[in-house]
Every structure is written in C-alpha cells, then in structure tokens.
Design an enzyme around this catalytic site. Structure first.
Site, mmCIF file in Angstrom:
data_model
loop_
_atom_site.group_PDB
_atom_site.id
_atom_site.type_symbol
_atom_site.label_atom_id
_atom_site.label_comp_id
_atom_site.label_asym_id
_atom_site.label_seq_id
_atom_site.Cartn_x
_atom_site.Cartn_y
_atom_site.Cartn_z
ATOM 1 N N TYR A 228 0.824 -1.212 0.000
ATOM 2 C CA TYR A 228 0.000 0.000 0.000
ATOM 3 C C TYR A 228 0.864 1.271 0.000
ATOM 4 O O TYR A 228 0.420 2.329 -0.434
ATOM 5 C CB TYR A 228 -0.842 0.067 1.280
ATOM 6 C CG TYR A 228 -2.049 -0.827 1.369
ATOM 7 C CD1 TYR A 228 -2.479 -1.635 0.317
ATOM 8 C CD2 TYR A 228 -2.800 -0.841 2.559
ATOM 9 C CE1 TYR A 228 -3.617 -2.433 0.446
ATOM 10 C CE2 TYR A 228 -3.933 -1.633 2.689
ATOM 11 C CZ TYR A 228 -4.333 -2.431 1.639
ATOM 12 O OH TYR A 228 -5.457 -3.214 1.781
ATOM 13 N N CYS B 124 -2.225 -1.357 10.086
ATOM 14 C CA CYS B 124 -1.437 -0.822 8.971
ATOM 15 C C CYS B 124 -1.397 0.700 9.111
ATOM 16 O O CYS B 124 -2.456 1.352 9.125
ATOM 17 C CB CYS B 124 -2.125 -1.211 7.660
ATOM 18 S SG CYS B 124 -1.357 -0.484 6.200
ATOM 19 N N CYS C 56 5.842 1.391 10.389
ATOM 20 C CA CYS C 56 5.190 0.454 9.469
ATOM 21 C C CYS C 56 5.212 -0.908 10.157
ATOM 22 O O CYS C 56 6.264 -1.318 10.691
ATOM 23 C CB CYS C 56 5.949 0.390 8.143
ATOM 24 S SG CYS C 56 5.428 -0.964 7.057
HETATM 25 N N1 DGL Z 1 2.279 -2.575 6.942
HETATM 26 C C1 DGL Z 1 1.839 -1.359 6.366
HETATM 27 C C2 DGL Z 1 2.078 -0.166 7.266
HETATM 28 O O1 DGL Z 1 2.092 -0.322 8.473
HETATM 29 C C3 DGL Z 1 2.039 -1.050 4.924
HETATM 30 C C4 DGL Z 1 3.110 -1.688 4.142
HETATM 31 C C5 DGL Z 1 2.861 -1.527 2.658
HETATM 32 O O2 DGL Z 1 1.952 -2.197 2.170
HETATM 33 O O3 DGL Z 1 3.524 -0.718 2.014
HETATM 34 O O4 DGL Z 1 2.198 0.927 6.817
#
Ligand code: DGL
Length: 284
Positions: A44, A76, A199
């Site tokens: 994402y 996320c 993240c």
């Molecule tokens: N795990 C996700 C976050 O905490 C996003 C990672 C991704 O899909 O780029 O931002």
C-alpha cells in the site's frame, strides 16, 4: 452469536499486521481473531491514498458482513493514515483502533532529542502524519525516512523465514541504505537515540535494524500499545470475550487476497499457527 463472542477483525496490506496480531493475542487470549492480509493488493505504501482508502472500505465491509466482527484493528499505518477518519464516520457503531508511528512515546524517551522515524511514503506524506509531526516538532528534531520497497521486500522474505533467517540480502540492503541516510545513531549529543518503526512490516526486520543502529538506540513499535487500547475499547463497550468462551477461545482465522504460501509461512514462523488456519479469498 452474542456480541462479546464474535471475532475481532485485524487487517493489513499483507503480513506486517501479524506483528500487531501477536501483541493482541498476548493481551487478549480469550478473544477470537480474523486476520485479513490484502496481499493481492500490496504494497500500500507507494500507492495513492484514494486506492488505499477504497481497499480499507472494502475490507471493513467484508469483515462485517462475512465474519460479523465486533471490532476492527487497522494494523497498517498507511491505511490508518489514508482512511481511519472515513471508516469511523461510515461505521460509527464499530469499535475501531488504528496504528500510527509512536512519536509521542519517542519524544518522552529520547535524551538526545533526535528521533528517527521510518515508514512508508504514504504514511509519512499523509495529512494525518503531518499534523502529528507538526504538533511535536518544536520539542525535538525528527529525521523522517520513507523506505520505498522495504515492506514489499519483507513480504517476499517470509517464505525463506520458515527455513531460517527472515532477513534476505534485499531486506538487509534496503535497511542499510535507509538507516545510513538518516545520519549517526547512538546516545551521544547530536546522535539519533530513538528509532520509531512507522510500518507494521518493519517489526519483522528488527534484528537487522538493531544491528545497524547499535545496542544503545531505543526502537519503538506500536503492537503492545495498540493491543492495550483494543482491550480498553472493548471494556468500555462491554464486549470483552468471557474468560471461558465455549468452544474455540483464542482461535485465529487467517485470510489472504494473495498467494497462500507466504501467509502460511509467516503465520507459522511468527505466531506458531498451523498452515490449515489460512485461507485464500477473493475480494475485488
Ligand atoms: N504494513 C503497512 C504499514 O504499516 C504497509 C506496508 C505496505 O503495504 O507498504 O504501513
């Protein structure tokens, strides 16, 4: 089924949110969980906010309609930044917990007043993050680093994780590049003494990050505070699972919109959950 006995929904773009699920299971051992990895649409972090918001809406609606969740944890940072306000207003009856980079705890803990923050481009460039950053920037200096490609590399490394180290040369090289771009880490004046993992995927690169920043630096992630916040919220609305839930207390169902093998490997490696608990679903 009585509301208290329904599962808690947890989702992420992929396997990163398993780091939050691990903390949730430790804090709330009597709860059922349904975890959705949107791996078919990951990562994402480098997509535009509209796309991430659409995925967040689709997943929330799916988890409510198909799994009758009693609460949702958006595990996320990127999805929280892009869509938590909208989800809150379209589902006012659904207890909702998001994750954001732990800047406030970092400000309290840092001695040198230089704090490194790593996250996706989507999170660090969001309005929500900018507001949080601006509210604290007078007190300390934040060094922000968007880590393009790192979540994706961690996602790809999971199958290897089952057979040894989670940290492939690609993960190590990206971590090294981004950490060295931030400056000097350590606990002396002028050095960065605190690193915030913005993240949920990055928790799975902890040994590499630790080796790069050194033993004195504090590394802060959000799994435990998010789990405690979820407990508080459920207690407030009186929907904590009863201590002796009949049947499958603590059961976890794992779903993915992408390939099954990486989720199975990650769940086995990091949560000691059997592969049979994973299922592939279609969610356009
Ligand atoms: N795990 C996700 C976050 O905490 C996003 C990672 C991704 O899909 O780029 O931002």
């Amino acid at each position: 089924m009585p509301l208290a006995e329904r599962p808690i929904g947890v989702f992420d773009s992929g396997i990163g949110g398993l780091s939050v699920l691990r903390a949730l299971r430790a804090e709330l051992p009597h709860e059922r969980f349904v975890y959705l990895a949107d791996s078919g649409h990951a990562p994402y972090g480098e997509r535009d906010a509209r796309f991430v918001a659409q995925r967040t809406h689709a997943i929330t609606a799916y988890l409510r309609a198909q799994h009758h969740i009693k609460a949702l944890v958006v595990a996320c940072n990127t999805a929280t930044a892009a869509a938590i306000h909208e989800v809150r207003s379209s589902h006012p009856d659904l207890p909702l917990v998001g994750v954001e980079p732990a800047l406030k705890p970092a400000v309290q803990q840092s001695q040198t007043k230089r704090i490194g923050v790593i996250g996706t481009r989507g999170t660090l460039g969001s309005e929500k993050f900018r507001a949080l950053h601006a509210s604290l920037a007078g007190q300390v200096e934040f060094i922000l680093q968007a880590c393009d490609g790192l979540a994706h590399a961690i996602e790809r490394s999971t199958e290897q994780a089952l057979h040894g180290s989670a940290e492939t040369p690609e993960v190590r090289a990206l971590c090294a590049r981004y950490i060295s771009a931030m400056g000097q880490f350590g606990n002396e004046a002028g050095q960065i003494d605190t690193l915030v993992l913005g993240c949920t995927h990055y928790v799975f690169a902890l040994p590499t990050l630790r080796a790069l920043v050194g033993p004195q630096v504090q590394i802060i992630d959000t799994g435990d505070p998010v789990a405690r916040q979820t407990r508080r919220l459920l207690a407030q609305v009186a929907t904590l699972a009863p201590e002796f839930l009949p049947g499958d207390a603590g059961a976890v169902q794992l779903l993915t919109t992408g390939a099954l093998a990486p989720l199975q490997a990650a769940a086995q490696r990091w949560l000691q959950l059997p592969a049979q608990q994973c299922e592939r679903i279609a969610l356009p």
